[in-house]
Design an enzyme around this catalytic site. Structure first.
Site, mmCIF file in Angstrom:
data_model
loop_
_atom_site.group_PDB
_atom_site.id
_atom_site.type_symbol
_atom_site.label_atom_id
_atom_site.label_comp_id
_atom_site.label_asym_id
_atom_site.label_seq_id
_atom_site.Cartn_x
_atom_site.Cartn_y
_atom_site.Cartn_z
ATOM 1 N N ASP A 83 0.764 -1.353 0.059
ATOM 2 C CA ASP A 83 0.103 0.094 0.146
ATOM 3 C C ASP A 83 1.059 1.170 0.029
ATOM 4 O O ASP A 83 1.861 1.283 0.845
ATOM 5 C CB ASP A 83 -0.736 0.064 1.216
ATOM 6 C CG ASP A 83 -2.027 0.967 1.175
ATOM 7 O OD1 ASP A 83 -2.748 0.845 0.451
ATOM 8 O OD2 ASP A 83 -1.864 2.004 2.189
ATOM 9 N N HIS A 129 -10.417 -1.534 -5.314
ATOM 10 C CA HIS A 129 -11.160 -1.227 -4.687
ATOM 11 C C HIS A 129 -11.436 0.355 -4.175
ATOM 12 O O HIS A 129 -12.078 0.869 -3.334
ATOM 13 C CB HIS A 129 -10.940 -1.911 -2.955
ATOM 14 C CG HIS A 129 -9.549 -1.400 -2.426
ATOM 15 N ND1 HIS A 129 -8.597 -1.712 -3.174
ATOM 16 C CD2 HIS A 129 -9.286 -0.543 -1.415
ATOM 17 C CE1 HIS A 129 -7.240 -1.103 -2.463
ATOM 18 N NE2 HIS A 129 -7.778 -0.271 -1.631
ATOM 19 N N ASP A 130 -10.404 1.203 -5.064
ATOM 20 C CA ASP A 130 -10.465 2.546 -4.615
ATOM 21 C C ASP A 130 -10.940 3.139 -6.244
ATOM 22 O O ASP A 130 -11.228 4.513 -6.035
ATOM 23 C CB ASP A 130 -8.999 2.974 -4.725
ATOM 24 C CG ASP A 130 -8.514 2.753 -3.398
ATOM 25 O OD1 ASP A 130 -7.249 2.604 -3.302
ATOM 26 O OD2 ASP A 130 -9.093 2.684 -2.374
#
Ligand code: TEU
Length: 542
Positions: free
Chosen positions: A199, A317-318
């Site tokens: 991340d 997911h973003d």
């Protein structure tokens, strides 16, 4: 380049919160993932990128970790996690953990200690600064709106948070922090995971006093140290999330000789439908320009050569769902979903499929901010409302780019809550689940699912897809994205009409074989061929 398992693999991303609930609390869990491993084995994927499942207060839905070696209680137990790893292994599916180490949750024990007093041994695990003239230390901003500095009354200093104020940034300058992270990574490697998605890894070497956050001066030193201390030489896959990467930067991260990462996620194509410039970001909408998409993706296809490796994605997911974002989620829903699958999966690199992409899941438009769940969306709305933006404009931006679009529950069937939960889902289920769901896709041999399944199979069967040269066709109408893949004397032509209007493509040579297409085509012959709306095909021309 030495061949590795991830070079011809396809990775499936699971956002656990929205995948499958098995205990009726309305939140997905690990047992729910285990329950669907046969489905994923049928699809043919090789690895699962698992968004964070560690203990978290969920200020940012798990990207705020309070214990890296414990499982979030809503998701299940460590035994469930160990079962997922072993059941995945039984099916040839590796589990790629999401490594969130730019920051922790403010509930992590390290931060709880760090904020107690300036002499605490954990103080320097985070970034603390004095006020400047009674104000925040400098102009650094959070991705989630507002200043990146939060004042802490107890010790009268500010701490840095590039995301939410409950996600304090770790101080990677501190060797103890780095060693704690490496020990944790080895804990998961010993559990048998297949690698890590990292991340915002480009942020870990920041120089806050100079307002430098991405690709800081020690980033490669840290990653080479991490490689050597953890996954190096263990045949594990690593992919770094690096929003600002250029091809040159990507080579620094992913050249195997540098012993850093296997590959990175670059986001240049993701920024093509937003305005750029001072104060502009993804919420400032701009229509996609197909020639720009062709130029950007082609640049990435040819720039890395043997000095790096691409990740290939439309969704995560973003990001909003591609079929709604750049496809057509009404008349040409199925055609455009298949078009984007074909266009991406014929490229060089490791493709990523985000849960629901394989059945053409769409965005979920809201009409009021009360329907939004995501912290990034809510913070932006409040900040821009206070700046005088019209509510309608903000809702339009949220419906186009909000992260909740990707986080609506997986649509398994046409039963209540799409078969996701017997309880109350944590986020609204898209009502189009009645039509768009896994069950319906599995029952239809011509569904979007089977297009993805075939593309994954083709990648396993043809080194041309994995290793072939890439060549963009430039003499085509703007809306037609056409390229060649060339390998060992064989040439494939990939063509896609990204528009609702027909457009012609001149095919110069005879067609030897039709590999895959999203329309019924009796035959494609050489000469001028008119592609129908959102038509895409792959043909062998040599
Ligand atoms: O995202 C990094 C990041 O910057 C994104 O938040 C992106 O800028 C934004 O969402 C664009 O819409 C990673 C994770 O993928 C994201 O889910 C986390 O919220 C974030 O880091 C903090 O961990």
């Amino acid at each position: 380049m030495e061949k590795k398992w991830w070079h011809n693999s396809v990775v499936y991303q699971i956002y656990p919160r929205s995948f499958q609930d098995t205990d009726g609390d309305g939140i997905g869990d690990l047992k729910g993932i285990i329950q669907h491993l046969d489905y994923l084995e049928n699809l043919g994927i090789d690895a699962i990128w698992l968004s964070p499942v560690y203990q978290s207060p969920n200020d940012d839905n798990g990207y705020d970790i309070s214990d890296y070696e414990a499982i979030m209680k809503e998701f299940g137990s460590m035994e469930d996690m160990e079962c997922l790893i072993s059941e995945g292994k039984n099916r040839g599916i590796k589990i790629i953990m999401d490594l969130v180490v730019n920051h922790t949750s403010d509930e992590h024990a390290w931060f709880v200690e760090s904020r107690k007093n300036k002499e605490n041994k954990y103080r320097d695990y985070y970034v603390w600064r004095d006020a400047v003239n009674g104000e925040v230390p400098n102009g650094l901003r959070s991705t989630f709106s507002g200043t990146a500095w939060e004042f802490d009354e107890t010790t009268g200093q500010y701490f840095l948070h590039l995301f939410s104020k409950r996600q304090p940034d770790l101080n990677w300058e501190n060797q103890k922090v780095r060693q704690e992270i490496y020990d944790m990574m080895n804990f998961w490697i010993d559990k048998g995971v297949g690698g890590f998605r990292m991340d915002v890894i480009d942020l870990i070497s920041k120089v806050p006093d100079k307002e430098i956050t991405g690709n800081g001066p020690k980033i490669h030193e840290y990653l080479q140290e991490m490689n050597s201390a953890t996954f190096g030489g263990k045949d594990l896959m690593t992919v770094g999330e690096t929003w600002g990467a250029t091809p040159e930067i990507a080579k620094l991260y992913s050249n195997p000789e540098r012993k850093e990462l296997s590959m990175i996620f670059q986001f240049e194509h993701v920024g093509l439908d937003q305005e750029h410039g001072e104060g502009k970001d993804k919420w400032d909408l701009r229509p996609l320009n197909v020639p720009e998409l062709k130029q950007v993706l082609s640049k990435w296809q040819v720039s890395l050569g043997n000095d790096g490796w691409n990740s290939l994605f439309w969704n995560n997911h973003d990001l909003p769902r591609i079929v709604s974002r750049w496809g057509n989620d009404t008349i040409y829903h199925e055609k455009s979903a298949k078009l984007f699958a074909i266009l991406l999966h014929m490229m060089k690199g490791t493709p990523y499929i985000y849960q629901g992409e394989e059945i053409g899941m769409t965005n979920y438009p809201i009409s009021d901010i009360s329907e939004a769940e995501d912290i990034e969306t809510i913070n932006m709305y409040n900040e821009r409302l206070a700046l005088g933006f019209a509510k309608e404009t903000l809702i339009e931006s949220i419906n186009a780019k909000g992260r909740d679009n990707a986080r609506t529950p997986m649509q398994w069937d046409n039963s209540t809550n799409a078969g996701f939960t017997t309880g109350t889902p944590w986020l609204h289920v898209n009502p189009n689940a009645k039509e768009i769901n896994v069950k319906k896709n599995l029952e239809n041999p011509d569904s979007i699912f089977y297009t993805y399944k075939k593309l994954i199979t083709l990648r396993k069967q043809h080194d041309l897809i994995v290793w072939g040269e890439y060549e963009l066709l430039t003499d085509t109408p703007n809306e037609i994205f056409a390229y060649k893949r060339i390998f060992n004397g064989e040439t494939w032509l990939v063509a896609a009409n990204i528009s609702t209007e027909p457009h012609s493509l001149y095919i110069p040579t005879s067609v030897k074989e039709t590999i895959i297409s999203n329309y019924d085509i009796s035959e494609i012959s050489s000469g001028t061929f008119q592609l129908r709306p959102y038509e895409a095909f792959v043909i062998r021309i040599l």
